[in-house]
Design an enzyme around this catalytic site. Structure first.
Site, PDB file in Angstrom:
ATOM      1  CB  THR A  11      -0.916   0.015   1.241  1.00 56.30           C
ATOM      2  OG1 THR A  11      -1.739  -1.143   1.206  1.00 56.30           O
ATOM      3  CG2 THR A  11      -1.779   1.262   1.270  1.00 56.30           C
ATOM      4  CB  CYS A  52      24.059   3.218   8.542  1.00 58.07           C
ATOM      5  SG  CYS A  52      22.855   4.224   7.661  1.00 58.07           S
TER       6      CYS A  52
END
Length: 394
Positions: free
Chosen positions: A235, A323
């Site tokens: 979606t 990260c």
């Protein structure tokens, strides 16, 4: 608070947030549905697709929305490897890529692919002669970032793209740090695939896109429904997509102005640090670097201690990629440009935005000077150096 970690993430612009708000509680329909209520959401998605495409000279139907840069990198590399494996199983990248690229390449090596990691020079620029020498008949993909997330060096994309096109090789670039900050045109640079992430240019987190040039036949990375023209299931994140589109529009309108303003402030910061903090060095290309990036190494201190003490003064900074925070190893980027471990450990990345002020830079430099002096006063290595026990290496 002084926020100097814009390479990790940026604040969402008020205009961007205002554009997103209706799609949470009012216009909340699933854009893939067929009734008119959903049609309004799909119209907003289509408009955002046009805005994100326009910033890189792409066509709207070449933009595929993802959850962010890491997904886009994974999709581009893994899907290209799968789609073109009959031609060959050789991939070329650089030694200073983001881990979303490096770890994906390492994964493919375990699947039987061969990856060549091309070295960079002392400024972090990929060695074009080595890149060309790495090309083989079975090379199917070159993936080189547009600009480095740690040291800010901008890569020679036009030359890389021309080399790829001449040899009929796909060219993917991780443009997460570059998109919305420097000019990019996929046709002029011969880019076949490009990754971007909304939160790096004042859009929301959790949304990105992959540009896939028309004619590049790679498959889906996430399987399920028929969203994104049957190439990326799930979606659609309508608020995130709308926000990224609004941020792309703002970036396009102010690109030249912001580049000039932020670059001047960056150069002021760099000059003050190099002039006023002894035994400091700038990492990355002195000129061909992102407007907001300043990356330094300070001898005889640990970057982690530096960050903690800066934080106590209300200054948000980093030692490299967000990260890899928590890792005890020095940056792979700094090692790749030739820095020894002991110097690479003393790194500091300060990344600016158009909202950063000269007063904030002045305060940061003054505090940095005090902190570096304090940390060095506790360093046995620095004490030995001062006593003449070490050779002078700038």
């Amino acid at each position: 608070m002084i926020y100097l970690d814009n390479a990790a993430t940026t604040a969402v612009e008020e205009e961007v947030f205002a554009a997103m708000k209706p799609y949470f509680c009012e216009q909340y329909s699933n854009p893939s549905a067929i009734y008119s209520f959903a049609g309004k959401s799909m119209k907003a998605v289509d408009e955002a697709r046009e805005k994100t495409a326009r910033l890189i000279g792409a066509q709207p139907n070449e933009i595929y929305f993802t959850a962010g840069g890491s997904e886009s990198d994974n999709w581009a590399i893994k899907a290209a490897a799968e789609a073109y494996k009959n031609k060959g199983k050789h991939i070329i990248t650089s030694t200073i890529e983001h881990h979303a690229v490096l770890h994906t390449c390492q994964y493919l090596e375990k699947q039987g692919y061969e990856v060549t990691y091309v070295d960079v020079d002392e400024n972090g620029v990929i060695k074009l002669d080595a890149l060309e020498a790495a090309v083989r008949p079975d090379t199917i993909l070159i993936t080189v970032m547009a600009a480095n997330n740690e040291i800010g060096t901008i890569q020679p994309l036009k030359e890389i793209g021309a080399l790829a096109r001449k040899n009929n090789i796909l060219f993917h670039t991780d443009a997460v740090q570059a998109y919305g900050h420097i000019p990019l045109n996929v046709d002029e640079l011969n880019i076949d695939m490009l990754s971007a992430s909304g939160h790096k240019f004042h859009g929301p987190k959790g949304i990105g896109f992959l540009y896939i040039r028309k004619g590049v036949r790679i498959g889906s990375y996430i399987h399920g429904g028929a969203q994104e023209r049957s190439r990326r299931a799930g979606t659609l994140n309508t608020p995130g997509i709308v926000g990224m589109g609004a941020a792309a529009d703002l970036a396009a309108a102010k690109l030249a102005e912001n580049m000039t303003k932020v670059s001047e402030l960056r150069d002021y910061l760099i000059q003050r640090v190099l002039d006023e903090v002894p035994y400091s060095r700038l990492n990355g290309h002195p000129v061909k670097r992102l407007p907001g990036n300043a990356n330094f190494c300070f001898r005889f201190i640990e970057g982690e201690s530096l960050l903690i003490l800066l934080d106590q003064q209300g200054i948000c900074a980093s030692s490299g990629s967000a990260c890899t925070s928590g890792s005890l190893d020095p940056s792979h980027v700094l090692l790749a440009i030739g820095l020894p471990h002991e110097i690479a450990h003393g790194s500091l990345r300060l990344t600016l935005s158009e909202t950063t002020t000269k007063e904030e830079i002045d305060f940061t430099v003054e505090e940095l000077k005090k902190i570096v002096e304090r940390l060095r006063s506790m360093s046995p290595l620095y004490e030995d150096f001062v006593k003449g026990g070490m050779n002078h290496v700038q």
